[in-house]
Write an enzyme that holds these catalytic residues in place. Structure first.
Site, PDB file in Angstrom:
ATOM      1  N   ASP A  86       0.571  -1.085  -0.144  1.00  0.00           N
ATOM      2  CA  ASP A  86      -0.099   0.226  -0.267  1.00  0.00           C
ATOM      3  C   ASP A  86       1.012   1.693   0.285  1.00  0.00           C
ATOM      4  OD1 ASP A  86      -2.309   1.111   0.181  1.00  0.00           O
ATOM      5  OD2 ASP A  86      -2.544   0.753   2.134  1.00  0.00           O
ATOM      6  N   ASN A 233     -10.449  -0.303  -0.386  1.00  0.00           N
ATOM      7  CA  ASN A 233      -9.464  -0.671   0.871  1.00  0.00           C
ATOM      8  C   ASN A 233      -9.790  -0.891   2.018  1.00  0.00           C
ATOM      9  OD1 ASN A 233      -7.532  -0.697  -1.482  1.00  0.00           O
ATOM     10  ND2 ASN A 233      -6.643   1.952  -0.677  1.00  0.00           N
TER      11      ASN A 233
END
Ligand code: 13P
Length: 290
Positions: A86, A233
């Site tokens: 990420d 996410n």
């Protein structure tokens, strides 16, 4: 799916999801317990899933140890899984993870000018291809600090033309637009520019990544996934269920003066699994394993 290795590419997972318009949840795991819980929930739901690591988690474990843990825990899982890095602004960490077996990376260079971001993202895409991996691109910061990365300032949004040009010229496989979303719990109900997702998908054909999933409504998820947010996410919701289950258990342990680590871990795993299953169901990915 046949064979013992369930780890597949980000592109494979997302292109299928985009074509069939369901969302694949990308959970920020923080340790072995959360990896195990996310994988167990995905197996229970027969859903493909993305495990993502912040730079902070990579640094905390060391890249090699973290990948070893992931590999050991994913080995016998029979649903498609991919390992993603990420928000990472650091090229050295990007290279290290690509060499170390991550399937994809988010090169987060939104603090650079768009021209410099484009130049470096093109290099990262070439580097990822050499490693058989994929890239998420970003030109606009997502509001909110998460795992020490980001800022609380409102995102500076680029024009549709600039974003489309960036996607086409870099060849990124997925893109993270700022549409009024933010990391962490929302302080007020978010007003989202969903049309921007439709416009970006229509112009580029690639899946979008919806950041800041925690706190969005079921209607918002459904709408954005239908428009092409194939990657969704979730970090804060997972951390909260993990920590709050731990706190509740420890309060009971204190009251009873009974200290048994395995029951603490089991309570935390159950809580994380419940949160994960709820999101997998919400995003329409249940039963989509192949
Ligand atoms: P939340 O913490 O709001 O769920 O956002 C997660 C995220 O977008 C990680 O990049």
């Amino acid at each position: 799916m046949t064979g013992a290795v369930p780890v597949v590419s980000l592109k494979d997972i997302l292109d299928r999801a985009l074509a069939a318009r369901y969302g694949v949840a990308a959970f920020n795991i923080v340790d072995d317990l959360t990896i195990e819980a996310v994988l167990a929930a995905a197996v229970a739901e027969r859903a493909p899933v993305i495990l993502q690591t912040s730079v902070k988690t990579v640094r905390m474990y060391g890249r090699r140890q973290l990948h070893d843990i992931f590999q050991a825990l994913a080995r016998d899982v029979d649903v498609p899984v991919t390992l993603h890095l990420d928000h990472c602004p650091d090229r050295a960490v990007i290279s290290d993870c690509l060499r170390g077996g991550w399937n994809s990376v988010l090169f987060d260079a939104h603090e650079l000018t768009v021209a410099e971001n484009l130049r470096q993202t093109t290099e990262v895409v070439a580097e990822a291809r050499r490693a058989g991996a994929h890239v998420e691109g970003e030109i606009e910061g997502i509001q909110g600090v998460e795992d020490d990365v980001g800022s609380d300032a409102a995102s500076v949004v680029q024009s549709l033309e600039v974003a489309v040009d960036f996607i086409k010229r870099t060849g990124v496989d997925c893109f993270a637009p700022a549409i009024g979303n933010a990391h962490g719990q929302y302080k007020q109900a978010p007003v989202l520019n969903a049309q921007r997702v439709s416009d970006l998908v229509a112009a580029t054909g690639i899946p979008m990544a919806l950041h800041g999933g925690t706190g969005l409504s079921a209607e918002q998820f459904t709408d954005l996934i239908a428009r092409g947010c194939a990657k969704v996410n979730i970090s804060t919701a997972l951390k909260e269920s993990y920590m709050k289950a731990g706190l509740a258990h420890l309060k009971q342990a204190e009251a009873k003066d009974k200290w048994d680590p395995p029951t603490l871990f089991a309570a935390q795993k159950d809580a994380v699994m419940a949160t994960v299953r709820e999101h997998l169901q919400l995003f329409g990915s249940t039963g989509k394993a192949w």
